[in-house]
Design an enzyme around this catalytic site. Structure first.
Site, PDB file in Angstrom:
ATOM      1  N   GLU A 387       0.839  -1.200   0.000  1.00 15.04           N
ATOM      2  CA  GLU A 387       0.000   0.000   0.000  1.00 15.04           C
ATOM      3  C   GLU A 387       0.875   1.250   0.000  1.00 15.04           C
ATOM      4  O   GLU A 387       1.918   1.292   0.660  1.00 15.04           O
ATOM      5  CB  GLU A 387      -0.901   0.002   1.241  1.00 15.04           C
ATOM      6  CG  GLU A 387      -1.835  -1.187   1.292  1.00 15.04           C
ATOM      7  CD  GLU A 387      -2.512  -1.366   2.634  1.00 15.04           C
ATOM      8  OE1 GLU A 387      -3.452  -2.176   2.700  1.00 15.04           O
ATOM      9  OE2 GLU A 387      -2.106  -0.715   3.617  1.00 15.04           O
ATOM     10  N   HIS A 466      -0.276  -3.677  13.052  1.00 16.15           N
ATOM     11  CA  HIS A 466      -1.336  -4.669  12.922  1.00 16.15           C
ATOM     12  C   HIS A 466      -1.091  -5.888  13.813  1.00 16.15           C
ATOM     13  O   HIS A 466      -0.889  -6.998  13.324  1.00 16.15           O
ATOM     14  CB  HIS A 466      -1.444  -5.113  11.464  1.00 16.15           C
ATOM     15  CG  HIS A 466      -1.768  -4.013  10.507  1.00 16.15           C
ATOM     16  ND1 HIS A 466      -1.247  -3.957   9.225  1.00 16.15           N
ATOM     17  CD2 HIS A 466      -2.562  -2.930  10.642  1.00 16.15           C
ATOM     18  CE1 HIS A 466      -1.708  -2.884   8.607  1.00 16.15           C
ATOM     19  NE2 HIS A 466      -2.507  -2.240   9.449  1.00 16.15           N
ATOM     20  N   ASN A 505      -5.036  -5.558   5.645  1.00 17.70           N
ATOM     21  CA  ASN A 505      -5.188  -4.813   6.886  1.00 17.70           C
ATOM     22  C   ASN A 505      -6.232  -5.532   7.744  1.00 17.70           C
ATOM     23  O   ASN A 505      -7.279  -5.941   7.241  1.00 17.70           O
ATOM     24  CB  ASN A 505      -5.652  -3.390   6.608  1.00 17.70           C
ATOM     25  CG  ASN A 505      -4.779  -2.695   5.586  1.00 17.70           C
ATOM     26  OD1 ASN A 505      -4.748  -3.099   4.425  1.00 17.70           O
ATOM     27  ND2 ASN A 505      -4.079  -1.666   6.001  1.00 17.70           N
TER      28      ASN A 505
END
Length: 530
Positions: A387, A466, A505
């Site tokens: 990303e 994350h 994600n």
């Protein structure tokens, strides 16, 4: 004061928190001051949710819809942004709002600053081999996340998720339900075509030239709010990429604005900010006792709070929930918790790179939030997503931030250190070696085709945005989030997932999994277990 209280541990944060209740509550006790120190308040609730992020927010709403009076404990403050607001701090001008009870910024690459500690929006949980970056406040990490919402395909989902979770049901029921609540939408053509979004268009063009699959990614964003920024009707925030510490104006559909707001409107839910949960245990009747500290925004303890409940839902995130459970087992408060509490933890394969010397201009400030990704899921080296994270750069640097996500093949674990009364994450460097190599291979392919150089930022500063695992399905919990052999104790957040959400994600999967758990808990346990 809670036994074993450690000032240093408290200042670096532990789990979730909440606020002094000013409304009448069931079985509320009058606060009484002891001989010294803050008074103690005791209450009784049918259900208590610890944490107010994706898992806690889902739990609060679905319990409320079932008519269950519920108290949500959140360690952080409320952050109420609106049009033209200055609620959240700016990345290039950090102040005491940026960090959870530390005297300096803790977010990677932040400009330096010194200030008086405050209950700020970002906590850095320091571990051995890996740190965790997570949010603090009503809404949890949804306040500070960019909002990139990816969900894995069936093959990737099956690789990372415990058997018994039906992908078709997730795909057709729970992922769409979350998308509807958060109002997920990809960046529209007219916004992407604006000069402010030059870097995002460039990223997609470079992906095409490298033979990679570039896509626009859904976000919980009101794009009309972004248009108002671009027209100059409100001060810029999203349109300049200044989203790392939260989004000013009113265009981001964070958990506090969606799930929690809907839960509070039912009248069955009370959200209590600024309570740090210190300990959980069971009483002789099998109920759960939660001990917390009510604090002010300087971190000072104002009151001890003890709440007893029939149903305890842990939604404090992977770091928060894991630390609560590991500490409860390690101190002997709940010695019969499953042996795997704290285990099967992973960093979602995160790897952050800086791509320097991009041949074309990126036209700063780079418009955000992050809205484009490369999905290289068929790469023989391993599936990868990359990303582009637009940044609020003050001038042209020919630089683009790239967050890669692979699938780690190892795990870390939280351990209890009885001498220091601390819970510490230990992460072996080899646990994500193959995913790091796969991410690098995809980025090398991009750079070979379109120019630039790569700097691996995590090689010098290992951290993840994350965190996943610590109370995983099938090991600590059943497939619906019930902790084994502990009726009325539930886990509803990222701690359920063993280390990876399949190159995506985690937020969408975490919320969808929480929706799945709550469907089953409400249908089977409400009225029987609690």
């Amino acid at each position: 004061m809670v036994s074993g209280f450690n000032r240093r541990r408290f200042l670096t944060g532990t789990a979730a928190t909440a606020v002094a209740l000013t409304v009448a509550t069931p079985s509320a006790a009058t606060p009484t001051a002891g001989a010294a120190g803050p008074p103690t308040r005791e209450e009784r609730w049918r259900a208590v949710v610890v944490g107010s992020g994706f898992g806690g927010g889902v739990a609060a709403l679905r319990l409320a819809e079932a008519g269950v009076r519920t108290l949500v404990l959140e360690r952080g403050r409320r952050w109420e942004a609106g049009p033209g607001s200055d609620t959240f701090p700016r990345f290039l001008h950090p102040d005491r709002r940026v960090s959870w009870l530390e005297p300096h910024p803790v977010f990677p690459a932040s400009p330096p600053a010194l200030f008086r500690p405050y209950t700020g929006v970002i906590e850095r949980v320091r571990g051995e081999g890996m740190d965790i970056i997570c949010g603090a406040g009503v809404g949890g990490s949804s306040l500070a996340y960019a909002g990139m919402s990816l969900r894995p395909n069936e093959e990737l989902f099956s690789r990372v998720m415990v058997g018994g979770i039906d992908y078709d049901e997730m795909d057709h029921v729970f992922y769409p339900r979350v998308a509807s609540v958060l109002r997920l939408a990809a960046i529209p053509d007219d916004v992407l075509d604006h000069v402010r979004y030059t870097s995002s268009r460039l990223f997609l063009e470079h992906a095409r030239r490298a033979g990679l699959r570039g896509e626009r990614v859904p976000l919980p964003v009101d794009w009309e709010d972004v248009r108002r920024e671009l027209r100059g009707e409100v001060p810029p925030s999203m349109s300049t990429g200044d989203v790392i510490y939260g989004v000013n104006n009113s265009g981001k559909h964070s958990v506090d604005r969606t799930y929690l707001a809907a839960a509070e409107r039912t009248g069955h839910v009370t959200v209590a900010p600024l309570h740090v949960v210190r300990e959980i245990r069971r009483d002789n009747a099998g109920r759960y006792v939660v001990r917390a500290e009510r604090i002010n925004t300087d971190g000072e303890v104002l009151e001890h709070f003890v709440v007893t409940t029939d149903a305890l839902f842990l939604g404090a995130g992977s770091a928060g929930t894991s630390r609560i459970l590991v500490r409860a087992k390690g101190t002997g408060a709940m010695p019969d918790l499953p042996d795997d509490v704290g285990a099967y933890w992973g960093n979602n394969g995160d790897r952050l790179f800086l791509r320097n010397f991009v041949p074309q201009r990126t036209n700063p400030p780079q418009g955000g939030p992050a809205c484009t990704a490369i999905l290289d899921w068929g790469d023989p080296a391993g599936p990868v997503s990359v990303e582009h994270g637009p940044a609020p750069l003050p001038f042209e640097l020919h630089t683009m931030a790239m967050l890669g996500m692979g699938i780690p093949d190892g795990h870390g674990r939280f351990h209890y250190d009885g001498r220091a009364d601390e819970v510490v994450l230990r992460w072996p460097n080899s646990a994500d070696l193959r995913s790091r190599e796969a991410i690098r291979a995809t980025l090398d392919r991009l750079v070979r085709a379109t120019g630039g150089t790569l700097v691996d930022l995590n090689a010098l500063d290992p951290y993840t945005f994350h965190p996943l695992g610590g109370a995983v399905l099938g090991k600590v919990c059943d497939l619906d989030g019930r902790v084994h052999e502990h009726p009325g104790l539930y886990v509803v957040d990222a701690a359920l997932i063993p280390g990876s959400t399949g190159c995506c994600n985690p937020s969408w999967t975490v919320a969808a999994l929480a929706e799945r758990c709550l469907d089953r808990i409400v249908s089977k346990d409400v009225g029987t277990v609690f």
